[in-house]
Scaffold this motif. Structure first.
Motif, mmCIF file in Angstrom:
data_model
loop_
_atom_site.group_PDB
_atom_site.id
_atom_site.type_symbol
_atom_site.label_atom_id
_atom_site.label_comp_id
_atom_site.label_asym_id
_atom_site.label_seq_id
_atom_site.Cartn_x
_atom_site.Cartn_y
_atom_site.Cartn_z
ATOM 1 N N PRO A 174 0.935 -1.173 0.104
ATOM 2 C CA PRO A 174 0.032 -0.009 0.098
ATOM 3 C C PRO A 174 0.922 1.203 -0.114
ATOM 4 N N ASN A 175 0.320 2.315 -0.660
ATOM 5 C CA ASN A 175 1.025 3.608 -0.548
ATOM 6 C C ASN A 175 2.275 3.699 -1.194
ATOM 7 N N SER A 176 2.850 2.720 -2.193
ATOM 8 C CA SER A 176 4.095 2.677 -2.636
ATOM 9 C C SER A 176 4.119 3.537 -3.975
ATOM 10 N N HIS A 177 5.603 3.847 -4.291
ATOM 11 C CA HIS A 177 5.892 4.383 -5.434
ATOM 12 C C HIS A 177 7.507 4.008 -5.757
ATOM 13 N N VAL A 178 7.683 4.485 -7.040
ATOM 14 C CA VAL A 178 9.019 4.504 -7.270
ATOM 15 C C VAL A 178 9.383 5.549 -7.970
ATOM 16 N N PHE A 179 10.890 5.862 -8.377
ATOM 17 C CA PHE A 179 11.472 6.987 -8.793
ATOM 18 C C PHE A 179 11.064 8.394 -8.398
ATOM 19 N N GLY A 180 10.500 8.503 -7.021
ATOM 20 C CA GLY A 180 10.046 9.443 -6.386
ATOM 21 C C GLY A 180 11.043 10.566 -6.120
ATOM 22 N N PHE A 181 10.707 11.707 -5.800
ATOM 23 C CA PHE A 181 11.720 12.750 -5.128
ATOM 24 C C PHE A 181 13.030 13.054 -5.995
ATOM 25 N N ASN A 182 12.645 12.983 -7.234
ATOM 26 C CA ASN A 182 13.586 13.339 -8.119
ATOM 27 C C ASN A 182 13.489 14.923 -8.591
ATOM 28 N N PHE A 183 13.454 15.740 -7.399
ATOM 29 C CA PHE A 183 13.172 17.198 -7.632
ATOM 30 C C PHE A 183 14.235 18.097 -8.247
ATOM 31 N N ALA A 184 15.613 17.657 -8.205
ATOM 32 C CA ALA A 184 16.610 18.464 -8.683
ATOM 33 C C ALA A 184 16.530 18.882 -10.177
ATOM 34 N N GLY A 185 15.873 18.185 -10.808
ATOM 35 C CA GLY A 185 15.643 18.176 -12.294
ATOM 36 C C GLY A 185 16.896 18.091 -12.935
ATOM 37 N N ASN A 186 17.648 17.165 -12.623
ATOM 38 C CA ASN A 186 18.796 16.671 -13.493
ATOM 39 C C ASN A 186 18.657 15.690 -14.419
ATOM 40 N N LEU A 187 18.487 15.898 -15.832
ATOM 41 C CA LEU A 187 18.081 15.126 -16.820
ATOM 42 C C LEU A 187 19.109 13.894 -16.992
ATOM 43 N N ASN A 188 20.250 14.333 -16.444
ATOM 44 C CA ASN A 188 21.326 12.883 -16.635
ATOM 45 C C ASN A 188 21.044 11.873 -15.793
ATOM 46 N N ASP A 189 20.292 11.998 -15.081
ATOM 47 C CA ASP A 189 19.766 10.720 -14.227
ATOM 48 C C ASP A 189 18.605 9.968 -14.621
ATOM 49 N N SER A 190 18.313 10.195 -15.799
ATOM 50 C CA SER A 190 17.369 9.356 -16.905
ATOM 51 C C SER A 190 17.927 9.343 -18.261
ATOM 52 N N SER A 191 18.301 8.281 -18.687
ATOM 53 C CA SER A 191 19.003 8.288 -20.075
ATOM 54 C C SER A 191 18.431 6.825 -20.628
ATOM 55 N N LEU A 192 18.845 6.805 -22.000
ATOM 56 C CA LEU A 192 18.753 5.847 -22.949
ATOM 57 C C LEU A 192 20.191 5.366 -23.248
#
Length: 229
Positions: A174-192
């Protein structure tokens, strides 16, 4: 020159012509974000949380990623690819993250707004590109999600343009999530992350054909003739 020497020279030329064709690279996300079930997305918020209903904040939520593939040409094929997404330390839940195709136009997807329920639905339905189990061991690490054949096909179809994926989180917690709290906006932490292989040039194909012909000639010369009686 003997046929055998000719074949060896042709094979060497073919190998040289095709050597060094495999290349690897990383592309940071061009844009990313989340939609909640009401169809709301704030385009200024680059957090990419995905969740089931969570009492402490909006939910359920689905995320998306957009990548610019303008650097690829039709002379190269993407042979393998994976999403590399940072999962902050706050995410200690167990569940499954599934990657989907996106049929919503990319300008509409990144533009966001209110009441875009169809876009929210789109991010968690359709053709699956990958499924990844995530546990508490993945908190504070980069999660690698390998794209399947459908994902690779979509990537290759998008060469020279843009490519988007949607993501849905499933969990019995219950009440679970993933990839949360990435508020810095660093696009390098999500890549292909990808590998490509160049399509052989016509000259290389011709050399391959000559090599095959040479091998055939050698094989033919080696056939033993039985003397007539």
């Amino acid at each position: 020159m003997s046929v055998g020497n000719l074949v060896r020279m042709v094979c060497l030329a073919v190998l040289c012509a095709n050597a060094g064709q495999v290349q690897a690279g990383i592309i940071s996300a061009d844009d990313r974000g989340w939609y909640d079930s009401s169809g709301y997305h704030d385009p200024t918020n680059l957090n990419y949380v995905a969740s089931i209903p969570v009492t402490s904040f909006r939910g359920p939520m689905r995320n998306f990623f957009v990548f610019n593939l303008g650097g690829f040409s039709t002379s190269e094929v993407i042979t393998s690819a994976s999403l590399r997404l940072f999962n902050p330390i706050e995410n200690t839940f167990f569940g499954t993250y599934t990657v989907y195709d996106v049929s919503t136009s990319i300008p509409s997807l990144i533009g966001g707004g209110l009441g875009l329920v169809a876009t929210y639905n789109d991010l968690g339905t359709g053709t699956s590109y990958a499924t990844q189990a995530i546990t508490s061991a993945d908190a504070g690490t980069f999660v690698t999600i390998n794209l399947n054949a459908a994902g690779l096909s979509a990537l290759n179809a998008a060469r020279g343009g843009t490519f988007a994926t949607g993501g849905r989180w499933s969990s019995s917690t219950p009440n679970s999530h993933v990839f949360g709290f990435n508020f810095a906006g660093n696009l390098n932490d999500s890549s292909l992350v990808y590998e490509t292989s160049a399509i052989p040039e016509p000259a290389s194909l011709a050399l391959s054909g000559i090599g095959a012909l040479g091998v055939g000639l050698v094989a033919r010369r080696r056939v033993r003739k039985v003397p007539a009686i």
